[in-house]
Design an enzyme around this catalytic site. Structure first.
Site, PDB file in Angstrom:
ATOM      1  N   GLU A   1      -8.666 -18.597  -8.842  1.00 26.07           N
ATOM      2  CA  GLU A   1      -7.729 -17.819  -7.884  1.00 26.07           C
ATOM      3  C   GLU A   1      -7.339 -16.346  -8.267  1.00 26.07           C
ATOM      4  O   GLU A   1      -7.234 -16.271  -9.581  1.00 26.07           O
ATOM      5  CB  GLU A   1      -6.391 -18.743  -7.566  1.00 26.07           C
ATOM      6  CG  GLU A   1      -5.496 -17.892  -6.991  1.00 26.07           C
ATOM      7  CD  GLU A   1      -5.991 -17.726  -5.621  1.00 26.07           C
ATOM      8  OE1 GLU A   1      -6.540 -18.361  -4.699  1.00 26.07           O
ATOM      9  OE2 GLU A   1      -5.808 -16.267  -5.188  1.00 26.07           O
TER      10      GLU A   1
ATOM     11  N   HIS B   1      -0.819 -29.447  13.437  1.00 22.59           N
ATOM     12  CA  HIS B   1      -1.155 -29.706  15.055  1.00 22.59           C
ATOM     13  C   HIS B   1      -1.402 -31.118  15.500  1.00 22.59           C
ATOM     14  O   HIS B   1      -2.051 -31.878  14.760  1.00 22.59           O
ATOM     15  CB  HIS B   1      -2.063 -28.441  15.305  1.00 22.59           C
ATOM     16  CG  HIS B   1      -1.373 -27.145  15.325  1.00 22.59           C
ATOM     17  ND1 HIS B   1      -0.606 -26.707  16.046  1.00 22.59           N
ATOM     18  CD2 HIS B   1      -1.730 -26.253  14.275  1.00 22.59           C
ATOM     19  CE1 HIS B   1      -0.570 -25.379  15.856  1.00 22.59           C
ATOM     20  NE2 HIS B   1      -0.981 -25.084  14.569  1.00 22.59           N
TER      21      HIS B   1
ATOM     22  N   LYS C   1      -2.429 -19.823  20.947  1.00 21.61           N
ATOM     23  CA  LYS C   1      -1.365 -21.035  21.264  1.00 21.61           C
ATOM     24  C   LYS C   1      -0.330 -20.405  21.877  1.00 21.61           C
ATOM     25  O   LYS C   1       0.630 -20.792  22.422  1.00 21.61           O
ATOM     26  CB  LYS C   1      -1.157 -21.933  20.061  1.00 21.61           C
ATOM     27  CG  LYS C   1      -2.452 -22.725  19.720  1.00 21.61           C
ATOM     28  CD  LYS C   1      -1.866 -23.632  18.531  1.00 21.61           C
ATOM     29  CE  LYS C   1      -3.177 -24.650  18.183  1.00 21.61           C
ATOM     30  NZ  LYS C   1      -3.901 -23.935  17.168  1.00 21.61           N
TER      31      LYS C   1
ATOM     32  N   ARG D   1      -5.177 -14.640   9.133  1.00 22.16           N
ATOM     33  CA  ARG D   1      -6.276 -15.937   9.203  1.00 22.16           C
ATOM     34  C   ARG D   1      -7.453 -15.583   8.986  1.00 22.16           C
ATOM     35  O   ARG D   1      -7.862 -14.431   9.915  1.00 22.16           O
ATOM     36  CB  ARG D   1      -5.888 -16.706  10.336  1.00 22.16           C
ATOM     37  CG  ARG D   1      -5.059 -17.929  10.049  1.00 22.16           C
ATOM     38  CD  ARG D   1      -3.595 -17.626  10.049  1.00 22.16           C
ATOM     39  NE  ARG D   1      -3.125 -17.833  11.449  1.00 22.16           N
ATOM     40  CZ  ARG D   1      -2.167 -16.749  11.900  1.00 22.16           C
ATOM     41  NH1 ARG D   1      -1.676 -15.789  11.208  1.00 22.16           N
ATOM     42  NH2 ARG D   1      -1.748 -16.719  13.207  1.00 22.16           N
TER      43      ARG D   1
ATOM     44  N   CYS E   1      21.181 -20.200  -6.664  1.00 23.80           N
ATOM     45  CA  CYS E   1      20.871 -19.671  -5.349  1.00 23.80           C
ATOM     46  C   CYS E   1      21.951 -20.413  -4.463  1.00 23.80           C
ATOM     47  O   CYS E   1      21.735 -21.699  -4.461  1.00 23.80           O
ATOM     48  CB  CYS E   1      19.262 -19.789  -4.691  1.00 23.80           C
ATOM     49  SG  CYS E   1      19.437 -19.706  -3.259  1.00 23.80           S
TER      50      CYS E   1
ATOM     51  N   CYS F   1      21.094 -14.606   2.325  1.00 21.28           N
ATOM     52  CA  CYS F   1      21.196 -13.337   1.554  1.00 21.28           C
ATOM     53  C   CYS F   1      19.954 -12.880   0.944  1.00 21.28           C
ATOM     54  O   CYS F   1      19.738 -11.689   0.461  1.00 21.28           O
ATOM     55  CB  CYS F   1      22.227 -13.352   0.474  1.00 21.28           C
ATOM     56  SG  CYS F   1      21.877 -14.106  -1.172  1.00 21.28           S
TER      57      CYS F   1
ATOM     58  N   CYS G   1      21.507 -13.640  -6.136  1.00 24.56           N
ATOM     59  CA  CYS G   1      20.704 -14.427  -7.040  1.00 24.56           C
ATOM     60  C   CYS G   1      19.741 -13.695  -7.893  1.00 24.56           C
ATOM     61  O   CYS G   1      18.980 -14.343  -8.768  1.00 24.56           O
ATOM     62  CB  CYS G   1      20.260 -15.834  -6.712  1.00 24.56           C
ATOM     63  SG  CYS G   1      18.837 -15.892  -5.461  1.00 24.56           S
TER      64      CYS G   1
END
Lengths: 412, 476, 144
Positions: free
Chosen positions: B30, B48, B249, B312, B401, B436, B441
């Site tokens: 990656e 979907h 869509k 995409r 948080c 927020c 945080c």
């Protein structure tokens, strides 16, 4: 296992909460304070600038000094203070408050609760400004914490959006610590903060203040590279021809504070303009055991006032918890023309009250009218500066309970 | 046998996990600093139903098959999934035929439970819908999930099963010998491999070109979104679609798994190579707001906390490119446009159990462990267990948080599971995703990262190295 | 003759005051509604004074910085030099609120004082009974 009591539970240990807990404990109520940080004080520790305490202590103090005074009084009062303690639920049937704490969970059934959680800063995303999502965008309070508490600059060259006090203060702060501050950009035609701060934070250092301007886009990849600034018309709409690109790697936002009422909004009505619980002259909400004080009620500008309303709530809650409840006649206040924030929303007969309000626009001079009870003329009002109107206990006269009084501010 | 999967988005992650069921070395490469930070990070999160797909098409089959697999998959990987259903709404009389057509399509595709209802029933279920809505198509099989959570979970489970994960390591070349894959070259050097799977999302065309293939020919399609805070979440109960246009869509109103409301996406085709165009636009945001308020007029835009855009990989033919290629050992799982997220589990199964198993002679292991547990969240635990958890580790009693109720222990665990940046913590725990947006945080999360990773706070980035957060020390 | 316009910050009215100067000497002050305005304007026009809030580096402290201020206003023109001095300073923890950190600031008699306490690193954790005088430490920090 649910612990019974205390008489007064204060949620939030900022200026309002500290003052409330102190007042309640001093009045003889068993008092607990839940503070979610490691130390009470709220934002006071990071507000290293002066200008606090002129009203409360007749001295000009920095935020930490003001906080220190409140903390000493709190420690001396005998109130029990729990830090790293976050309230996570309030069940109105009880009431029962649940909190999280490194020592374990807590469930208490207090007789009264004072909700003093303050406010959060409005985040960048809520502005819906187009562009990518690079690093380098900070709300002013967060930037302030990095600079003053952690000792790290947020970047090298900044633009500040919003001329509220925190934005002005940060302009000076960043400049003094070696960052370039390209400008402060303000969508309104007048500054959002105190004139004193415009002078001492911007004019002193030659930092441009662009009134009637806004940001229409940001640019950058992994880190911010710049913003597009544009003038706006009278309706606040950007004028396309005026757009220009300003290269900065840091954007600091001072675009508003939002009261935090998450745990109580479900069962106590909020004032839609204040965006906080409706309270009476004792800072009691419509829910008999629930009081609210501080920036979660409405955004105040002076910490002195925040501490003052905290005290009002603390004393009143303590009295109520002792069973010392006298239900005086109430006069609801109606927001008339020229009035923005207004606290409280209900006066109580026989109770001396300080009324806090903001005008919707600058007026000079201005007349403030509270029903038939009170009129006064002041030399000037500005939206950025809260006005305090003191009403003595006998101001409300006799008769007419429940009949609303209109509060108005107009040109005199 | 050594197989390299390129791309740790949800497709690559699920394929890599499938491959770890077999006796083979599996490596996942990656180029970003973390899993799922490409297409996977910024989409609608919808599983979907398949009634938008043309019957008999590859997309229809993979969508329906993938949809059916989601519950079990998310259960075993401990990923949020909620089958909340969807309403496709006809806002005008002239939209009715479109609904009928979707119903027909859906039934032909084997989409379960479809039901066409009138105004009264529709409004009873979704009272916040526009007054003008005349009819609705109910699709109970539609669900919502958190795509990056699925990718992360699949990778974690695959690593437990022997996956060798290589983050921040782009593949720069692929060597072939004859007409067969021989080795890959990454930023760290050359590695002999027997097979390569191209799941490189927006960069799949570049990877394909590395072996001389001219497919896919793809271009990015941008979708812009506006996210509303949890306070807006109760306005609708299911996913709300308008009747579709030829292009897309449409602009939807989508509940998120943590109670917020997502509006969008737009659908804008960009030029080839515009793979960095993840910025929102003024026109796009306006289009989202217009489209969403047409469906649900009562939306309170003052509750917006974020806008973002996702890309995409789109092709002219609009089909997925899945399977073996002219180059032996080189497999594609590319052009995964909508409904790519939904189809991903089916694509992974079909590719690995089909062409790859057959052509590479893969043999199944008996020791594959399918179950993965996510980060334990204190406030998701049953009440009775919370005290014990805090007693064992007081960091579970410390909220960091507050908007999303994330404790210090959960953040530490996220770091132990691989988070090395602020976004790494955010995406694994949702710290900083709330109302927020990290205003309270962020510095605390950075403090924890600093402590756990033993690096100075200024060195902790937002995501990869170049997304620096903090500058010089105030007092060096 | 030079004319300076300034806004008085002594009270919320914010009078716009005009100060006329001839070769550095004030000849006229107008626009103020009260004597405080005149006092403010005379000083501000000739030699503006400011209280300077900033931070000083802390060594071995629970925090890296201690907030400080000048104990009285200093000439605005001296701020740059004062900041250079401040940047060169450091103080060993613990630092107490009110502690004088520098009394040799350039261009002024003002002293630099700490506005908060910063304890030594590692001593501020836990439900310490370390120092009975400091009531703050009686506060439970989560172990009770």
């Amino acid at each position: 296992m649910t612990r019974e009591g205390p008489d007064v539970l204060v949620i939030g240990g900022g200026a309002a909460g500290m003052a409330a807990a102190t007042a309640a404990a001093e009045a003889g109520a068993s008092t607990m304070l839940f503070e979610r940080e490691r130390e009470p004080g709220g934002v006071l520790a990071q507000c290293i600038h002066t200008g606090f305490g002129l009203h409360r202590y007749q001295e000009e103090l920095s935020g930490p000094e003001f906080g220190e005074r409140l903390l000493r009084a709190l420690d001396a009062s005998g109130a029990q203070v729990l830090c790293e303690c976050s309230a996570v639920d309030i069940a109105p049937d009880g009431p029962v408050v649940e909190a999280l704490h490194p020592g374990g969970r807590l469930r208490v059934r207090p007789r009264t609760v004072i909700w003093a959680t303050g406010a959060q800063e409005r985040p960048f995303g809520s502005l819906m400004i187009p562009g990518p999502r690079p690093a380098g965008i900070y709300t002013a309070g967060l930037a302030q914490r990095f600079v003053n508490i952690h000792g790290l600059l947020p970047g090298r060259r900044a633009l500040i959006l919003g001329s509220g006090d925190i934005g002005l203060i940060m302009a000076r702060r960043l400049h003094l610590e070696g960052m370039e501050v390209a400008a402060v950009v303000e969508i309104q035609p007048h500054p959002g903060g105190l004139v004193r701060n415009v002078v001492q934070c911007l004019e002193d250092y030659g930092i441009p203040l662009l009134l009637s301007h806004t940001i229409t886009a940001i640019a950058g990849g992994d880190r911010l590279t710049g913003v597009t600034v544009a003038a706006v018309d009278k309706a606040g709409r950007p004028i396309a021809e005026s757009e220009r690109y300003v290269a900065v790697d840091t954007l600091v936002l001072s675009v508003g504070l939002i009261p935090d009422n998450e745990l109580v909004a479900g069962f106590t009505p909020l004032d839609p303009v204040n965006r906080g619980p409706l309270v009476d002259a004792r800072m009691r909400t419509r829910v008999p055991w629930l009081y609210a004080a501080g920036n979660n009620v409405a955004i105040f500008d002076l910490v002195d006032a925040v501490a003052a309303v905290g005290e009002v709530a603390g004393r009143a809650a303590a009295r109520q918890a002792r069973g010392d409840v006298v239900e005086p006649g109430a006069i609801p206040l109606v927001r008339g023309s020229g009035v923005h924030h207004l606290v409280p929303s209900r006066l109580l007969r026989g109770v001396p009250t300080t009324l806090y309000l903001r005008a919707t626009r600058p007026m000079r001079p201005a007349r403030i009218r509270i029903g038939e009870f009170h009129t006064q003329t002041v030399p000037a009002v500005r939206p950025s500066e809260m006005v305090e109107v003191r009403l003595p206990a006998d101001a409300l006269g006799q008769g007419g309970d429940g009949i609303p009084a209109t509060v108005e501010v107009s040109e005199a | 046998m050594r197989i390299a999967v390129i791309g740790a988005g949800v497709v690559g992650a699920l394929i890599a996990r499938e491959l770890t069921r077999y006796e083979t070395d599996v490596l996942l490469f990656e180029k970003e600093d973390d899993v799922g930070w490409g297409v996977t990070k910024a989409n609608s999160g919808i599983v979907h139903g398949g009634f938008h797909e043309i019957p008999g098409s590859q997309r229809a089959a993979l969508c329906v098959e993938g949809n059916a697999a989601y519950e079990a998959l998310c259960e075993v990987l401990d990923v949020p999934f909620a089958r909340i259903g969807a309403w496709t709404v006809a806002l005008r009389e002239e939209d009715r035929p479109a609904l009928a057509s979707l119903l027909e399509q859906g039934e032909a595709n084997g989409v379960p439970g479809l039901d066409l209802v009138g105004r009264a029933t529709l409004r009873r279920h979704e009272p916040s819908l526009s007054e003008t809505a005349v009819a609705g198509l109910w699709a109970p099989s539609v669900g919502i999930t958190e795509p990056w959570a699925l990718a992360t979970a699949a990778v974690e489970n695959a690593c437990e099963n022997g996956l060798d994960l290589h983050l921040a390591e782009p593949v720069t070349a692929i060597r072939t010998r004859g007409e067969r894959v021989d080795a890959i070259v990454t930023s760290r050097g050359k590695l002999p491999v027997d097979a390569v799977v191209n799941a490189a999302g927006l960069f799949a065309d570049r990877v394909a070109a590395m072996v001389g293939l001219c497919e896919p020919v793809q271009f990015p399609r941008r979708g812009e979104y506006v996210l509303l805070d949890k306070a807006a979440g109760s306005l609708v109960r299911s996913v709300i679609f308008p009747t579709p246009s030829d292009a897309s869509k449409g602009i939807l109103v989508v509940p998120t798994v943590d109670g917020g409301l997502l509006l969008g996406p737009t659908a804008q085709n960009l030029e080839r190579g515009a793979v960095d165009a993840t910025g929102t636009t003024a026109a796009g945001i306006r289009e989202v707001i217009d489209g969403a308020t047409r469906l649900v007029p009562g939306l309170d835009l003052s509750l917006a906390i974020k806008t973002f855009a996702g890309l995409r990989p789109e092709t002219v033919a609009e089909t997925f490119i899945v399977g073996s290629t002219a180059v032996a050992g080189f497999y594609q799982a590319a052009a995964m446009r909508s409904p790519g997220l939904t189809a991903a589990p089916a694509v992974a199964k079909r590719l690995v159990e089909g062409a790859m198993k057959r052509e590479l002679g893969l043999r199944q292991r008996t020791t594959f462990q399918p179950v993965r547990r996510g980060i334990r969240k204190l406030l998701d635990l049953p009440e009775a267990q919370r005290d014990a958890q805090i007693a064992e580790d007081p960091a579970y009693g410390r909220l960091v948080c507050h908007c999303n109720r994330v404790t210090e222990a959960e953040i530490v665990e996220a770091i132990h599971r691989g988070a090395r940046s602020l976004d790494g913590v955010k995406f694994r725990t949702r710290a900083g995703f709330g109302r927020c947006q990290g205003g309270f945080c962020t510095d605390k999360v950075l403090q924890i990262l600093t402590r756990e990773l033993r690096v100075p706070m200024a060195r902790v980035p937002l995501r990869g190295e170049d997304a620096w957060l903090l500058g010089e020390e105030v007092r060096p | 003759m030079t004319e300076k316009r300034l806004i008085c910050v002594s009270c919320p009215i914010g009078c716009e005051i005009t100060v006329r100067l001839e070769q550095g000497t004030i000849t006229e002050v107008s626009g103020n509604r009260c004597p405080r305005g005149e006092t403010y304007a005379r000083q501000e026009a000739v030699d503006p004074m400011r209280v300077l809030p900033t931070n000083v580096k802390v060594l071995h402290g629970a925090l890296p910085l201690v907030s400080v201020k000048t104990d009285r206003p200093v000439p605005r023109r001296a701020i740059e030099a004062i900041m250079r001095r401040v940047r060169a300073l450091s103080v060993e923890a613990p630092v107490g609120a009110g502690q004088v950190l520098a009394d040799d600031l350039p261009g002024t008699d003002a002293k630099l004082v700490a506005t908060r306490t910063v304890e030594r690193a590692g001593e501020a954790d836990g439900c310490g009974e370390l120092d009975a005088d400091q009531a703050r430490r009686r506060r439970c920090r989560g172990r009770c």
